[in-house]
Structures are given as C-alpha cells and as structure tokens.
Write a protein that holds these residues in place. Structure first.
Motif, PDB file in Angstrom:
ATOM      1  N   GLN A   1       0.863  -1.211   0.386  1.00  0.00           N
ATOM      2  CA  GLN A   1       0.208  -0.083  -0.226  1.00  0.00           C
ATOM      3  C   GLN A   1       0.787   1.266  -0.240  1.00  0.00           C
ATOM      4  O   GLN A   1       2.249   1.292   1.057  1.00  0.00           O
TER       5      GLN A   1
ATOM      6  N   ASN B   1      -0.227   5.970   2.053  1.00  0.00           N
ATOM      7  CA  ASN B   1      -1.084   6.170   3.675  1.00  0.00           C
ATOM      8  C   ASN B   1       0.128   5.716   4.681  1.00  0.00           C
ATOM      9  O   ASN B   1       0.953   4.819   4.646  1.00  0.00           O
TER      10      ASN B   1
ATOM     11  N   GLY C   1       0.049   3.625   8.623  1.00  0.00           N
ATOM     12  CA  GLY C   1      -0.895   2.966   9.279  1.00  0.00           C
ATOM     13  C   GLY C   1      -1.912   2.353   9.437  1.00  0.00           C
ATOM     14  O   GLY C   1      -2.873   1.722   9.757  1.00  0.00           O
ATOM     15  N   HIS C   2      -2.714   2.047   7.950  1.00  0.00           N
ATOM     16  CA  HIS C   2      -3.769   1.438   7.351  1.00  0.00           C
ATOM     17  C   HIS C   2      -3.335   1.380   6.147  1.00  0.00           C
ATOM     18  O   HIS C   2      -2.460   1.695   5.057  1.00  0.00           O
ATOM     19  N   SER C   3      -4.982   0.582   5.376  1.00  0.00           N
ATOM     20  CA  SER C   3      -4.644   0.615   4.158  1.00  0.00           C
ATOM     21  C   SER C   3      -6.122   1.496   3.424  1.00  0.00           C
ATOM     22  O   SER C   3      -6.999   0.378   3.632  1.00  0.00           O
ATOM     23  N   GLU C   4      -5.980   2.151   2.721  1.00  0.00           N
ATOM     24  CA  GLU C   4      -7.166   2.665   2.220  1.00  0.00           C
ATOM     25  C   GLU C   4      -7.806   1.551   1.258  1.00  0.00           C
ATOM     26  O   GLU C   4      -8.961   1.405   0.614  1.00  0.00           O
TER      27      GLU C   4
ATOM     28  N   ASP D   1      -9.513  -1.118   3.801  1.00  0.00           N
ATOM     29  CA  ASP D   1     -10.668  -0.161   4.325  1.00  0.00           C
ATOM     30  C   ASP D   1     -11.607  -0.391   3.017  1.00  0.00           C
ATOM     31  O   ASP D   1     -12.924  -0.647   4.051  1.00  0.00           O
TER      32      ASP D   1
ATOM     33  N   PHE E   1     -13.550  -4.773  10.150  1.00  0.00           N
ATOM     34  CA  PHE E   1     -12.111  -5.293  10.188  1.00  0.00           C
ATOM     35  C   PHE E   1     -11.849  -6.387  10.803  1.00  0.00           C
ATOM     36  O   PHE E   1     -12.086  -6.746  12.007  1.00  0.00           O
TER      37      PHE E   1
ATOM     38  N   ASP F   1      -6.790  -7.601  10.261  1.00  0.00           N
ATOM     39  CA  ASP F   1      -5.930  -6.228   9.618  1.00  0.00           C
ATOM     40  C   ASP F   1      -6.224  -5.954  10.620  1.00  0.00           C
ATOM     41  O   ASP F   1      -5.356  -4.656  10.933  1.00  0.00           O
ATOM     42  N   LYS F   2      -6.563  -6.356  11.537  1.00  0.00           N
ATOM     43  CA  LYS F   2      -6.038  -5.384  13.673  1.00  0.00           C
ATOM     44  C   LYS F   2      -4.576  -5.804  13.177  1.00  0.00           C
ATOM     45  O   LYS F   2      -3.125  -4.945  13.868  1.00  0.00           O
TER      46      LYS F   2
ATOM     47  N   ARG G   1      -2.727  -6.400  11.138  1.00  0.00           N
ATOM     48  CA  ARG G   1      -1.589  -6.104   9.850  1.00  0.00           C
ATOM     49  C   ARG G   1      -0.887  -7.021   9.101  1.00  0.00           C
ATOM     50  O   ARG G   1      -0.271  -6.710   8.146  1.00  0.00           O
TER      51      ARG G   1
END
Ligand SMILES: Nc1ncnc2c1ncn2[C@@H]1O[C@H](COP(=O)(O)OP(=O)(O)OP(=O)(O)O)[C@@H](O)[C@H]1O
Ligand SMILES: [Mg+2]
Length: 215
Positions: free
Chosen positions: A41, A44, A46-49, A52, A62, A66-67, A69
């Motif tokens: 990714q 971004n 700290g997350h992946s749009e 999401d 999630f 996902d939590k 990662r």
C-alpha cells in the motif's frame, strides 16, 4: 475451492479494489471463506485504504488479520509506485513479508485475493516487477479492465505479459464503472468476452456492476 489469486488491472485506478471487495463478498456468500490482502500500500500511514474499501464493500468489520496488519504488511506514505515510495520512506521492501502474510492468510481461509499496486509492469524495486513476483509465486491472475477508451489495447498487452511468463489467467473482471460512451462500453465488453472465449476458454469472465457505498 482453495488458493491465492493475484488481482491486477490494466492500470492504476481501474477498479481493482472494487473488484476485489466484490469478488470476496460474492465468494463468502457462497460459503467460500475469502479474505483479501494488499500486496504493497502506498500513500497511507498505519492503515491501507484499499483494505478499508474491501471491508466496506464486503460489509464486514475489520478482521483480526487486519488488526494485526497481516492483510497489509507493507505501507509507504508517499502515493507513488512501490519502488519510489520505498526509496522516499528509506525502507527497503521486505518482499518475504508479503509471501509470509499470504501464507498465514491461506492457512486460515479458503481463498486469498491479493491486490497488487497499479498494473503488471509496476516496479517493486528497480530490478523487480510485479509480474516477476506473480511468476515467482506461481499465482493465477484475475485481470480487471473496463470500457475506458484504450482499454482493449491495455488488456491485450497485459495478457501478453502473462503469457510471456507462463502465468495462468484465471479470469477477467469487466468493470462497468465509469459509464462512458455506451457503444464503446458495449463493444469493449463483447470484444474482450469473445477474446477470452477464444484464447482462454477456461477463464472466467465477470461483469462488475457499479457499487454504491453508503457513506
Ligand atoms: N464498480 C464500481 N462502482 C463504483 N465506483 C467505482 C467502481 N469501480 C471503480 N470505482 C471508482 O473508481 C475509483 C478507483 O477504483 P479502485 O480504487 O477500485 O481502483 P484501483 O485499481 O484499486 O486503484 P489503485 O491502483 O489505487 O489500487 C474508486 O475510488 C471509485 O470511486
Ligand atoms: Mg486499489
């Protein structure tokens, strides 16, 4: 049904994330336990749009993966091709982390849909392309395309790249979004369906509807 499928597209912004979320939703509803992963990714922190978006389309919260990662093991801040984004963040891409994440997901789910960044020839490093990773991992490919003017050319070129490296084409997703010229739209879908039928009779062909998200 079991396995990992690599979701690529004829270009960036063609609808890979929409196609990935939609296929995951469809397969889960048929009882095929399906999870999605984003290979790399960019843009971004700290997350992946894209993850999401997959979850939003799938209509699920999630997941534990996902939590942790595991579904988006590599994230770079700069919205660019992975090779450049990695250089800008000064962090070498740990390719084995992608493979290890997929392995974990595959041990917990029937199907992993692994979404690439951009298209097949996108560089992961300056000497290693996305298509090289797909070939090394021996992953079947699902190619996302649309009725955008020029897409027949991009689609057939993408297929040539797969054939060149003996990568199996599992299926094609024809994205009906965005609606452009109706005649071109209809003809492109027909052309690609016929092409697939003639050259890859085993391959699937899915038509992706426009998906309205309730935001
Ligand atoms: N089937 C669809 N229904 C509704 N909107 C869509 C659809 N397909 C694509 N879009 C729109 O086009 C945009 C790009 O789609 P998407 O994010 O799936 O592309 P992508 O190929 O995954 O891009 P990237 O290379 O950045 O991962 C979306 O944000 C959305 O606005
Ligand atoms: Mg995407």
């Amino acid at each position: 049904m079991k396995g990992t499928f690599f979701i690529t597209g004829i270009d960036t912004n063609i609808g890979k994330s929409y196609a990935t979320g939609w296929l995951a939703r469809e397969w889960n509803s048929k009882g095929i336990k399906t999870i999605t992963q984003k290979m790399i990714q960019t843009g971004n922190v700290g997350h992946s749009e894209d993850i999401d978006l997959h979850r939003e389309i799938m209509g699920i919260p999630f997941t534990p993966e996902d939590k942790e990662r595991i579904t988006f093991p590599i994230v770079y801040s700069y919205p660019a091709s992975p090779h450049l984004a990695a250089e800008i963040d000064d962090r070498i891409i740990p390719i084995e982390k992608i493979t290890e994440s997929t392995r974990i997901l595959q041990s917990r789910y029937d199907v992993v849909l692994l979404e690439g960044a951009g298209g097949l020839m996108v560089p992961i490093t300056r000497r290693y392309l996305t298509v090289d990773y797909i070939a090394d991992q021996k992953l079947p490919v699902i190619l996302v395309t649309s009725g955008r003017l020029g897409s027949i050319n991009h689609t057939l070129l993408s297929i040539e790249a797969l054939v060149n490296r003996n990568i199996p084409l599992y299926g094609m997703v024809y994205n009906t979004f965005p609606k452009t010229d109706e005649r071109i739209d209809k003809d492109t879908e027909e052309y690609l369906k016929t092409y697939l039928n003639e050259h890859f009779p085993q391959a699937h062909f899915w038509t992706l509807p426009e998906i309205a998200l309730h935001r």
